[in-house]
Design an enzyme around this catalytic site. Sequence first.
Site, PDB file in Angstrom:
ATOM      1  N   ARG A   1     -13.225   8.128  -9.506  1.00 51.21           N
ATOM      2  CA  ARG A   1     -11.987   7.525  -9.980  1.00 51.21           C
ATOM      3  C   ARG A   1     -12.333   6.310 -10.820  1.00 51.21           C
ATOM      4  O   ARG A   1     -13.478   5.854 -10.813  1.00 51.21           O
ATOM      5  CB  ARG A   1     -11.085   7.114  -8.805  1.00 51.21           C
ATOM      6  CG  ARG A   1     -10.700   8.267  -7.895  1.00 51.21           C
ATOM      7  CD  ARG A   1      -9.909   7.794  -6.680  1.00 51.21           C
ATOM      8  NE  ARG A   1      -9.609   8.886  -5.779  1.00 51.21           N
ATOM      9  CZ  ARG A   1      -9.061   8.732  -4.577  1.00 51.21           C
ATOM     10  NH1 ARG A   1      -8.758   7.501  -4.136  1.00 51.21           N
ATOM     11  NH2 ARG A   1      -8.819   9.781  -3.803  1.00 51.21           N
TER      12      ARG A   1
ATOM     13  N   ASP B   1       0.863  -1.165   0.000  1.00 48.03           N
ATOM     14  CA  ASP B   1       0.000   0.000   0.000  1.00 48.03           C
ATOM     15  C   ASP B   1       0.917   1.237   0.000  1.00 48.03           C
ATOM     16  O   ASP B   1       2.114   1.123   0.260  1.00 48.03           O
ATOM     17  CB  ASP B   1      -0.880  -0.039   1.257  1.00 48.03           C
ATOM     18  CG  ASP B   1      -1.641   1.249   1.486  1.00 48.03           C
ATOM     19  OD1 ASP B   1      -2.309   1.717   0.551  1.00 48.03           O
ATOM     20  OD2 ASP B   1      -1.546   1.790   2.608  1.00 48.03           O
TER      21      ASP B   1
ATOM     22  N   ASP C   1      -0.296   5.128   0.857  1.00 46.26           N
ATOM     23  CA  ASP C   1      -0.647   6.140   1.850  1.00 46.26           C
ATOM     24  C   ASP C   1      -0.651   5.535   3.252  1.00 46.26           C
ATOM     25  O   ASP C   1      -1.423   4.619   3.538  1.00 46.26           O
ATOM     26  CB  ASP C   1      -2.029   6.705   1.514  1.00 46.26           C
ATOM     27  CG  ASP C   1      -2.182   8.159   1.902  1.00 46.26           C
ATOM     28  OD1 ASP C   1      -1.205   8.905   1.790  1.00 46.26           O
ATOM     29  OD2 ASP C   1      -3.288   8.549   2.313  1.00 46.26           O
TER      30      ASP C   1
END
Length: 268
Positions: free
Chosen positions: A128, A22, A24
């Site tokens: 998105r 991942d 963030d």
Amino acid sequence: ERLKMSWNLDNPVPGDIVFIFDVDGTLTPARKSITPEFCKFFEEWITGKEVYLASGSDMSKLREQLPEGILHGVKGVYASCGNEYYVKDNIFYKNNFEPPRELVLMLNDHINNKSEYQKRYGNHIEHRSGMLNFSVVGRNASDEERLKYYKWDCVSKERETLAREIEHMFPDIEATVGGQISIDIYPKGKDKSQILKDLNYNRYVFFGDKQQPGGNDHSLAMAIRKKSRFETHNVKGYKDTWKTLKSLYLGKICENENCGGCVCVEYQ
């Protein structure tokens, strides 16, 4: 609908060990750029390894957080919870998602009438590839205001509660907590775990900071735990990732099948 761009992923070539990260909260502070010191370490560390990134953010945001040396140094980047796939600057597929009108109305009603958090900074519903990202405080909030909301949400559990409400109202949709301020929303099965259908390795190692139930790393962590050989590291920040990489994965991968597939660290 999944739109394949230019590469056949239906028959992935098997490999030995893959590392999935991942971004963030795992490689970077929340919505900030990777620190120079860790960046230098990580760029060197990924060399010669099978490494993929799996982020809830879209590619434009990832380019703000990570330099080209990392984005081009890994084997591939899964953005928008695996709904877009990039190799260097080339996009190989993206998924489409047209959210139900009732869902958008529900989110707007929560912002305008239901949330007890009073501050709003704009950009609350972001479309998105293959998903929506929703934030009560808004993605335009400053770092200081993001942190204020995050601390409030840790007590109020607003995001967890709203995610459960969304899934109850829309059984074909999943909602998970992501980052400091937002919820990721997508069709069922179009979460981060979908990336595994493209990957064929003997051993899987995953680093993510939201692996708890309701977090946007949870589905991928659970899917990896079904593999015969795996490690999942539920980190508390990039410093935790850095420490684990230095302590466990700086040496050679052990080739002795009798040791259970450990990682044998060779200290310099």
